[in-house]
Design a protein around this motif. Structure first.
Motif, short mmCIF file in Angstrom:
data_model
loop_
_atom_site.label_atom_id
_atom_site.label_comp_id
_atom_site.label_asym_id
_atom_site.label_seq_id
_atom_site.Cartn_x
_atom_site.Cartn_y
_atom_site.Cartn_z
N GLU A 43 8.83 -0.70 8.88
CA GLU A 43 7.39 -0.47 9.05
C GLU A 43 6.97 0.83 8.35
O GLU A 43 5.93 0.88 7.69
CB GLU A 43 7.03 -0.42 10.53
N ARG A 44 7.80 1.88 8.50
CA ARG A 44 7.48 3.16 7.85
C ARG A 44 7.51 3.02 6.33
O ARG A 44 6.67 3.58 5.63
CB ARG A 44 8.45 4.24 8.30
N ARG A 46 6.93 0.31 4.55
CA ARG A 46 5.73 -0.42 4.15
C ARG A 46 4.50 0.49 4.15
O ARG A 46 3.68 0.46 3.23
CB ARG A 46 5.50 -1.63 5.06
N ALA A 47 4.38 1.32 5.17
CA ALA A 47 3.24 2.24 5.24
C ALA A 47 3.28 3.24 4.09
O ALA A 47 2.25 3.53 3.46
CB ALA A 47 3.24 2.98 6.59
N LEU A 48 4.47 3.77 3.78
CA LEU A 48 4.61 4.72 2.67
C LEU A 48 4.31 4.05 1.33
O LEU A 48 3.69 4.66 0.45
CB LEU A 48 6.00 5.33 2.67
N GLU A 49 4.76 2.81 1.16
CA GLU A 49 4.47 2.09 -0.08
C GLU A 49 2.97 1.89 -0.25
O GLU A 49 2.44 2.05 -1.35
CB GLU A 49 5.20 0.75 -0.10
N ASN A 50 2.28 1.54 0.84
CA ASN A 50 0.83 1.37 0.77
C ASN A 50 0.14 2.68 0.43
O ASN A 50 -0.77 2.72 -0.40
CB ASN A 50 0.28 0.81 2.09
N GLU A 51 0.59 3.77 1.07
CA GLU A 51 0.00 5.07 0.80
C GLU A 51 0.24 5.49 -0.65
O GLU A 51 -0.66 6.02 -1.32
CB GLU A 51 0.59 6.11 1.75
#
Length: 114
Positions: A43-44, A46-51
């Motif tokens: 989950e982290r 994925r969040a970092l990739e989006n950011e």
């Protein structure tokens, strides 16, 4: 063989079974903890990739606005990375590496070939 030996063997077997059961429960707890950690990490990521994608979009927009050639910057970065990875520097006797000088424009052309 007497009843004493049989009772002793049964007790030994029961003790080993109890130890094995405890180890299995400990292992089950470790597996559950690992699965939770992997899920949280995913989950982290994925969040970092989006950011990062959002930041890249902003940087691209700013670069276009100020007239920076993104393809040229990217190519130079890849060339520098490849030179570092392959060790294109020249080994010196003191254990340090020297990299050939580039011209003032940073194009990568040797300075003495102007």
């Amino acid at each position: 063989m007497g009843f004493g030996d049989t009772a002793k063997r049964i007790q030994t077997l029961a003790d080993k079974a109890e130890q094995t059961y405890k180890r299995l429960n400990d292992l089950r707890d470790e597996v559950e903890h690992t699965q939770t950690t992997v899920s949280d990490t995913g989950e982290r990521v994925r969040a970092l990739e989006n950011e990062m994608a959002e930041q890249r979009a902003v940087l691209d927009a700013v670069a276009r606005e100020v007239g920076v050639d993104l393809d040229s910057v990217s190519a130079q970065a890849h060339i520098a990375e490849a030179e570092t990875a392959t060790g294109d520097g020249v080994d010196t006797d003191d254990g340090t590496d020297t990299v050939p000088e580039t011209d003032d424009e940073g194009t990568g052309s040797p300075a003495n070939e102007r």
